[in-house]
Design a protein around this motif. Structure first.
Motif, short mmCIF file in Angstrom:
data_model
loop_
_atom_site.label_atom_id
_atom_site.label_comp_id
_atom_site.label_asym_id
_atom_site.label_seq_id
_atom_site.Cartn_x
_atom_site.Cartn_y
_atom_site.Cartn_z
N GLN A 195 -47.33 -110.10 26.86
CA GLN A 195 -47.40 -111.45 27.42
C GLN A 195 -46.43 -111.62 28.58
O GLN A 195 -46.76 -112.19 29.62
CB GLN A 195 -47.11 -112.49 26.34
CG GLN A 195 -48.24 -112.65 25.33
CD GLN A 195 -48.05 -113.89 24.47
OE1 GLN A 195 -47.79 -114.98 24.96
NE2 GLN A 195 -48.16 -113.72 23.17
N ARG A 243 -46.17 -106.56 16.86
CA ARG A 243 -45.81 -107.91 17.32
C ARG A 243 -44.96 -107.85 18.58
O ARG A 243 -45.12 -108.66 19.49
CB ARG A 243 -45.08 -108.66 16.21
CG ARG A 243 -45.98 -108.99 15.03
CD ARG A 243 -45.16 -109.38 13.80
NE ARG A 243 -44.46 -110.64 13.98
CZ ARG A 243 -43.56 -111.13 13.11
NH1 ARG A 243 -43.28 -110.44 12.01
NH2 ARG A 243 -42.97 -112.28 13.34
N VAL A 244 -44.04 -106.89 18.62
CA VAL A 244 -43.17 -106.77 19.80
C VAL A 244 -44.00 -106.37 21.03
O VAL A 244 -43.79 -106.87 22.12
CB VAL A 244 -42.03 -105.78 19.53
CG1 VAL A 244 -41.30 -105.41 20.82
CG2 VAL A 244 -41.04 -106.39 18.53
N ARG A 245 -44.95 -105.50 20.79
CA ARG A 245 -45.83 -105.09 21.90
C ARG A 245 -46.62 -106.29 22.44
O ARG A 245 -46.76 -106.46 23.65
CB ARG A 245 -46.79 -104.01 21.41
CG ARG A 245 -47.67 -103.47 22.52
CD ARG A 245 -48.31 -102.16 22.08
NE ARG A 245 -49.39 -101.76 22.93
CZ ARG A 245 -49.61 -100.50 23.32
NH1 ARG A 245 -48.80 -99.56 22.93
NH2 ARG A 245 -50.61 -100.19 24.10
N LEU A 257 -45.63 -109.40 22.45
CA LEU A 257 -44.69 -110.21 23.23
C LEU A 257 -44.41 -109.56 24.57
O LEU A 257 -44.40 -110.22 25.61
CB LEU A 257 -43.40 -110.40 22.43
CG LEU A 257 -43.53 -111.25 21.16
CD1 LEU A 257 -42.28 -111.09 20.29
CD2 LEU A 257 -43.73 -112.72 21.51
N GLU A 258 -44.17 -108.26 24.56
CA GLU A 258 -43.92 -107.54 25.82
C GLU A 258 -45.12 -107.68 26.75
O GLU A 258 -44.96 -107.86 27.97
CB GLU A 258 -43.66 -106.06 25.53
CG GLU A 258 -42.33 -105.79 24.86
CD GLU A 258 -42.18 -104.35 24.40
OE1 GLU A 258 -41.04 -103.92 24.16
OE2 GLU A 258 -43.21 -103.65 24.26
N ARG A 278 -35.82 -103.28 22.21
CA ARG A 278 -36.94 -103.99 22.84
C ARG A 278 -36.84 -105.49 22.59
O ARG A 278 -37.13 -106.31 23.47
CB ARG A 278 -38.26 -103.45 22.30
CG ARG A 278 -38.55 -102.02 22.77
CD ARG A 278 -39.65 -101.38 21.95
NE ARG A 278 -40.95 -102.00 22.17
CZ ARG A 278 -42.04 -101.70 21.46
NH1 ARG A 278 -41.98 -100.82 20.46
NH2 ARG A 278 -43.18 -102.29 21.72
N GLU A 301 -41.86 -115.29 19.17
CA GLU A 301 -43.27 -115.70 19.06
C GLU A 301 -43.38 -117.22 19.10
O GLU A 301 -44.29 -117.78 19.73
CB GLU A 301 -43.88 -115.18 17.76
CG GLU A 301 -44.09 -113.68 17.74
CD GLU A 301 -44.49 -113.15 16.37
OE1 GLU A 301 -45.02 -112.04 16.31
OE2 GLU A 301 -44.24 -113.85 15.35
N LEU A 321 -36.79 -100.77 18.26
CA LEU A 321 -37.24 -102.17 18.18
C LEU A 321 -36.10 -103.12 18.54
O LEU A 321 -36.30 -104.11 19.25
CB LEU A 321 -37.76 -102.48 16.77
CG LEU A 321 -39.21 -102.10 16.48
CD1 LEU A 321 -39.50 -102.25 15.00
CD2 LEU A 321 -40.16 -102.98 17.29
N LEU A 339 -43.92 -104.90 12.97
CA LEU A 339 -43.01 -105.37 14.02
C LEU A 339 -43.34 -104.73 15.37
O LEU A 339 -43.32 -105.39 16.40
CB LEU A 339 -41.56 -105.06 13.64
CG LEU A 339 -40.89 -106.06 12.71
CD1 LEU A 339 -39.56 -105.51 12.21
CD2 LEU A 339 -40.66 -107.39 13.43
N GLU A 340 -43.63 -103.45 15.34
CA GLU A 340 -43.96 -102.76 16.60
C GLU A 340 -45.16 -103.40 17.28
O GLU A 340 -45.19 -103.58 18.49
CB GLU A 340 -44.19 -101.27 16.33
CG GLU A 340 -42.88 -100.53 16.05
CD GLU A 340 -43.08 -99.12 15.54
OE1 GLU A 340 -42.12 -98.32 15.62
OE2 GLU A 340 -44.18 -98.81 15.03
N LEU A 343 -36.49 -108.72 25.29
CA LEU A 343 -37.32 -109.93 25.29
C LEU A 343 -36.45 -111.18 25.18
O LEU A 343 -36.65 -112.16 25.89
CB LEU A 343 -38.33 -109.87 24.13
CG LEU A 343 -39.41 -108.78 24.26
CD1 LEU A 343 -40.13 -108.59 22.93
CD2 LEU A 343 -40.40 -109.15 25.35
#
Lengths: 164, 164, 164
Positions: free
Chosen positions: A23, A16-18, A20-21, B16, C21, B13, A13-14, B20
């Motif tokens: 982008q 994937r979240v990174r 998105l952030e 964050r 996503e 998470l 998750l970390e 988003l």
């Protein structure tokens, strides 16, 4: 419960979240360009760029933040601002890989005129960025007017071929 | 495995991901404005606004959802729709802090004409929103035509100075 | 620490991250259309579409990737590219539900002209997509020019009524 399983999922998750952030950060970087140049904010415009950043357009080639700043303060840019100009970016196609990113967008420059506004220039853009300790910065922008010649087509094709 | 470590990472998470989600929600709110006014959907347009929301442009000042609704149903807006109008927003520069958000964007109004479409109006926009129990709502929109005067420049500068 | 509590929170996060996503993937899909058609990349344009995808505009009706590819390679599209054309999408209003998504956007086609660029066509767009094993693909695009008739209004209203 399998603790390791949860930890792995958290790590995934970390990452994937990174992504998105990253982008959204790249989108913000690109979308900040217009407000910077249209208000004559040379420092803000320069601050979007990496030290080695290059803005390569068919109008000029700017190397590094100082050159960007000088362009924003130039007589030509001041004349555009005095007329009323809007440097608008379309929502880009973004690719992030680690600490590098690339984006493809269209830009339109609208100028104020007696009848309202005219479209002065529509261009193809390929952007490259890198993650720095201070956040994402622009390392490259290719900008070519869309006039039927192949230069803009080459720039737009980066949407499908960007490798970082 | 250190359970507390995982719990902290999960909490980080969650924060964050909420950031988003908030950014995309604000983007959606702003992008919904055009379809609402261009279809004459007064209720939908009004529903984007907070009870205390203010739309302050160089054309008018609308206070609250009812004033927004009245504008969408006005003769002037009906005439634009009958001609064929498109209120297009550029992708905004968004800042979210807790339950408040600000965004800077360009807007273009295109009008249908005999030769195709003309650009009637290009403007600078500063948006403010707040999180309500029903989701994000607009609390303020400053809209100034980009015509070389300083008003639009002041609006665009919010991209770099927005404090919430 | 309550392990089950953490696992539930991780599962919730996974769902939320997937939503985010998906939204960005749909945005990328839609934003890829312009670069594909403006560079004459018929294969790339076709590849954005599902096998059963339909592009229904007031100019043509294309059924399936092969029809999309043929359009991009057509004499008409080649003439637009030779003149210099830019198919620009506005940032869309996106709704994702499971393996389906819908989006509403404006599109502008700019054409190069002697005086700079002209706005040839501004349209309302409703997009539908589905998640495939290879990623998100377009299943439907409704495109209607904004000319004061009701067709474009019906398309834009999907921003508020999209059910998947």
């Amino acid at each position: 419960m399998d603790d390791e399983g949860v930890e792995e999922r958290v790590t995934a998750l970390e990452n994937r979240v990174r992504q998105l952030e990253d982008q959204l950060a790249v989108m913000r970087l690109i979308n900040s360009w217009g407000p910077a140049v249209d208000t004559g904010s040379s420092q803000q415009a320069a601050g979007l760029w990496d030290q080695d950043g290059v803005l390569d357009s068919d109008l000029s080639r700017l190397e590094g933040p100082a050159a960007v700043s000088a362009m924003v303060e130039s007589e030509g840019q001041r004349a555009l601002i005095a007329q009323g100009c809007a440097h608008v970016q379309s929502a880009p196609v973004i690719t992030v890989e680690g600490d590098r990113a690339a984006a493809t967008s269209y830009s339109q420059v609208f100028l104020h005129s007696k009848e309202g506004h005219e479209v002065w220039r529509v261009s193809a853009n390929h952007w490259e960025c890198r993650r720095t300790p201070d956040g994402w910065r622009l390392t490259k922008r290719l900008n070519r007017v869309i006039d039927g010649t192949s230069a803009s087509s080459t720039v737009l094709a980066h949407a499908f071929t960007a490798t970082l």
